[in-house]
Design a protein around this motif. Structure first.
Motif, PDB file in Angstrom:
ATOM      1  N   ASN A   1       3.340  23.135  39.470  1.00 19.74           N
ATOM      2  CA  ASN A   1       2.330  23.717  38.595  1.00 19.74           C
ATOM      3  C   ASN A   1       1.697  22.613  37.746  1.00 19.74           C
ATOM      4  O   ASN A   1       2.110  21.444  37.806  1.00 19.74           O
ATOM      5  CB  ASN A   1       2.929  24.820  37.725  1.00 19.74           C
ATOM      6  CG  ASN A   1       4.042  24.307  36.810  1.00 19.74           C
ATOM      7  OD1 ASN A   1       4.069  23.138  36.428  1.00 19.74           O
ATOM      8  ND2 ASN A   1       4.961  25.190  36.442  1.00 19.74           N
ATOM      9  N   LYS A   2       0.720  22.954  36.959  1.00 22.50           N
ATOM     10  CA  LYS A   2      -0.036  21.953  36.192  1.00 22.50           C
ATOM     11  C   LYS A   2       0.850  21.176  35.240  1.00 22.50           C
ATOM     12  O   LYS A   2       0.749  19.940  35.148  1.00 22.50           O
ATOM     13  CB  LYS A   2      -1.162  22.641  35.419  1.00 22.50           C
ATOM     14  CG  LYS A   2      -2.029  21.675  34.632  1.00 22.50           C
ATOM     15  CD  LYS A   2      -3.135  22.398  33.875  1.00 22.50           C
ATOM     16  CE  LYS A   2      -3.972  21.409  33.068  1.00 22.50           C
ATOM     17  NZ  LYS A   2      -5.028  22.096  32.286  1.00 22.50           N
ATOM     18  N   GLU A   3       1.742  21.873  34.537  1.00 20.61           N
ATOM     19  CA  GLU A   3       2.597  21.203  33.565  1.00 20.61           C
ATOM     20  C   GLU A   3       3.506  20.175  34.230  1.00 20.61           C
ATOM     21  O   GLU A   3       3.652  19.044  33.750  1.00 20.61           O
ATOM     22  CB  GLU A   3       3.434  22.233  32.806  1.00 20.61           C
ATOM     23  CG  GLU A   3       4.318  21.618  31.726  1.00 20.61           C
ATOM     24  CD  GLU A   3       5.112  22.648  30.949  1.00 20.61           C
ATOM     25  OE1 GLU A   3       5.748  22.275  29.943  1.00 20.61           O
ATOM     26  OE2 GLU A   3       5.111  23.828  31.368  1.00 20.61           O
ATOM     27  N   ASP A   4       4.121  20.555  35.344  1.00 19.74           N
ATOM     28  CA  ASP A   4       5.029  19.625  36.021  1.00 19.74           C
ATOM     29  C   ASP A   4       4.269  18.494  36.701  1.00 19.74           C
ATOM     30  O   ASP A   4       4.756  17.366  36.772  1.00 19.74           O
ATOM     31  CB  ASP A   4       5.893  20.381  37.023  1.00 19.74           C
ATOM     32  CG  ASP A   4       6.947  21.232  36.330  1.00 19.74           C
ATOM     33  OD1 ASP A   4       7.874  20.648  35.754  1.00 19.74           O
ATOM     34  OD2 ASP A   4       6.827  22.462  36.349  1.00 19.74           O
ATOM     35  N   LYS A   5       3.076  18.776  37.197  1.00 27.56           N
ATOM     36  CA  LYS A   5       2.254  17.712  37.772  1.00 27.56           C
ATOM     37  C   LYS A   5       1.950  16.654  36.722  1.00 27.56           C
ATOM     38  O   LYS A   5       2.114  15.450  36.963  1.00 27.56           O
ATOM     39  CB  LYS A   5       0.956  18.295  38.324  1.00 27.56           C
ATOM     40  CG  LYS A   5      -0.028  17.229  38.788  1.00 27.56           C
ATOM     41  CD  LYS A   5      -1.368  17.819  39.194  1.00 27.56           C
ATOM     42  CE  LYS A   5      -2.371  16.713  39.520  1.00 27.56           C
ATOM     43  NZ  LYS A   5      -3.695  17.261  39.914  1.00 27.56           N
ATOM     44  N   GLU A   6       1.501  17.088  35.554  1.00 26.26           N
ATOM     45  CA  GLU A   6       1.152  16.134  34.489  1.00 26.26           C
ATOM     46  C   GLU A   6       2.381  15.370  34.021  1.00 26.26           C
ATOM     47  O   GLU A   6       2.311  14.163  33.746  1.00 26.26           O
ATOM     48  CB  GLU A   6       0.502  16.876  33.327  1.00 26.26           C
ATOM     49  CG  GLU A   6      -0.881  17.433  33.671  1.00 26.26           C
ATOM     50  CD  GLU A   6      -1.472  18.282  32.553  1.00 26.26           C
ATOM     51  OE1 GLU A   6      -0.740  18.545  31.564  1.00 26.26           O
ATOM     52  OE2 GLU A   6      -2.648  18.673  32.672  1.00 26.26           O
ATOM     53  N   PHE A   7       3.517  16.055  33.945  1.00 28.11           N
ATOM     54  CA  PHE A   7       4.742  15.387  33.519  1.00 28.11           C
ATOM     55  C   PHE A   7       5.173  14.338  34.524  1.00 28.11           C
ATOM     56  O   PHE A   7       5.498  13.195  34.161  1.00 28.11           O
ATOM     57  CB  PHE A   7       5.855  16.418  33.324  1.00 28.11           C
ATOM     58  CG  PHE A   7       7.155  15.814  32.869  1.00 28.11           C
ATOM     59  CD1 PHE A   7       7.348  15.473  31.546  1.00 28.11           C
ATOM     60  CD2 PHE A   7       8.196  15.582  33.772  1.00 28.11           C
ATOM     61  CE1 PHE A   7       8.554  14.913  31.111  1.00 28.11           C
ATOM     62  CE2 PHE A   7       9.385  15.025  33.361  1.00 28.11           C
ATOM     63  CZ  PHE A   7       9.573  14.691  32.029  1.00 28.11           C
ATOM     64  N   GLN A   8       5.176  14.691  35.816  1.00 34.40           N
ATOM     65  CA  GLN A   8       5.666  13.764  36.832  1.00 34.40           C
ATOM     66  C   GLN A   8       4.715  12.603  37.080  1.00 34.40           C
ATOM     67  O   GLN A   8       5.153  11.505  37.448  1.00 34.40           O
ATOM     68  CB  GLN A   8       5.940  14.522  38.138  1.00 34.40           C
ATOM     69  CG  GLN A   8       7.105  15.494  38.037  1.00 34.40           C
ATOM     70  CD  GLN A   8       7.682  15.871  39.380  1.00 34.40           C
ATOM     71  OE1 GLN A   8       7.465  15.202  40.382  1.00 34.40           O
ATOM     72  NE2 GLN A   8       8.438  16.953  39.422  1.00 34.40           N
TER      73      GLN A   8
END
Length: 406
Positions: free
Chosen positions: A160-167
């Protein structure tokens, strides 16, 4: 002078990425490379297969702390006048209870809660390799100094967007990102198209000679059953499609087939699976064997290997069954055609219980099909030890771009 290499992986429990890494480690030229191995959980079955030349690093302080029970952890914190690890542990425990997290989400929450108490690796390496997604990727990016950093992607998953930005902040620090199949790379690039120029494909390395030798030693089935033995290997988790397997098992029983379906693996769905088995009177048909350090005698003595996965980066257990000439019935997950030829080395079926049950029935009842598949398996190319040359090329590239963790 030997090149200094660090590998990092969650653990050496019995699973595809772990077996792939152990196989790679058994093939490395230790006259050229000095190898350290970082694990985030110790004492798992495959550790005994790691070559003696590999230096397994001591557990991280937080790894040791997390193994204490709560009373021991509190005593440790009071005795050392240090409550940082206890606070991090409590924060993670509370956060993870709030809702049902996916594996990528769990890894993010874990790192957000505990990274401040994870010590940096004191050495400097020529190559540092994260051999799994999640925590190993974050650790190598943030806690390791190396001239080049490489990240392995060995499962197909979407973020999802949050995990994409985090990773992304971690993947930005890697020189190359290695997928274990073209389809795993394609799925990864759906989330991270920006990394197209960083991507390489190196398949999980399978050594047929090693597997054939291991298939001749160790324990196998002990129930004296006479009938069709079906085998599935995989973590007892949603990804592996055990709900599909159990429904297919029930359908086979209803048709009066004399079979037993065995599973090698452990995981969070064990209780749910056990309940389904009991409620549907499948105790004599679907047998949970737990995990085995050497699964190959079980594969060798099976009649059919079945994979009901929803997604895989490659599908290492299928490759192992093929190397032992066992017909395969598998669902049509993303990476399946990287190694399967439908109606050649097995059957590729739709991702539902009817299709799986019908595929198994075809192998059992159509003796000509069964014979044709086994004959094909006996002559098809086995293993891919040549992939080690791709690995050597990657780590020996002259470009030594610095990617030091801050």
């Amino acid at each position: 002078m030997k090149k200094k290499i660090l590998f990092a992986i969650d653990s050496l429990d019995v699973a595809g990425a772990e077996k792939s890494l152990v196989t790679l480690l058994t093939m490395l030229d230790y006259t050229k490379y000095s190898v350290d191995l970082m694990l985030f959980a110790h004492g798992k079955l495959l550790e005994e297969l790691v070559p003696k030349e590999v230096n397994i690093l001591r557990p991280l302080d937080y790894t040791k702390f997390s193994e204490l029970n709560l009373k021991q952890a509190l005593i440790y914190s009071v005795k050392n006048f240090d409550y940082k690890m206890l606070t991090s542990r409590i924060n993670y425990s509370l956060e993870i209870r709030k809702k049902q997290y996916s594996n990528p989400q769990k890894a993010r929450v874990y790192w957000q809660c505990v990274s401040n108490v994870i010590e940096h690796n004191p050495k400097e390496y020529d190559i540092a390799i994260s051999y799994a997604q999640g925590v190993p990727t974050f650790y190598v990016a943030e806690k390791v100094k190396a001239k080049k950093k490489l990240a392995w992607v060995n499962v197909s998953y979407r973020l999802n967007k949050e995990d994409k930005e985090f990773q992304q902040q971690f993947y930005n620090q890697y020189y190359k990102i290695v997928a274990v199949s073209e389809s795993a790379m394609a799925v990864f690039l759906e989330t991270f198209p920006v990394y197209l120029d960083k991507m390489e494909v190196i398949y999980d390395i399978n050594n047929p000679d090693l597997i054939s030798k291991m298939a001749e030693i160790g324990e196998s089935y002990e129930d004296q059953f006479v009938g069709i033995r079906i085998l599935t290997i995989g973590r007892l988790a949603h990804q592996k499609g055990y709900d599909i397997a159990l429904e297919a098992c029930k359908k086979l029983k209803e048709q009066g087939i004399n079979f037993r379906w065995y599973s090698l693996g452990k995981g969070p769905l064990k209780e749910e699976i056990t309940t389904y088995i009991k409620e549907n009177n499948l105790s004599e048909n679907f047998i949970l064997l737990g995990v085995k350090a050497n699964p190959y005698p079980y594969i060798k003595n099976a009649d059919i290997y079945v994979q009901t996965s929803r997604f895989e980066g490659f599908g290492l257990a299928i490759a192992e069954a093929r190397m032992l000439n066992i017909p395969v019935v598998t669902t049509r997950f993303d990476a399946v055609y990287n190694q399967m030829g439908d109606e050649k080395n097995g059957l590729v079926v739709d991702m539902n219980s009817d299709a799986v049950a019908n595929g198994i029935l075809r192998i059992i009842q159509d003796k000509q099909l069964q014979k044709r598949i086994i004959n094909y398996l006996k002559v098809e190319k086995k293993g891919n030890v040549e992939e080690i040359e791709k690995f050597y090329q990657l780590i020996d590239q002259s470009n030594t771009k610095e990617c030091m963790a801050k």
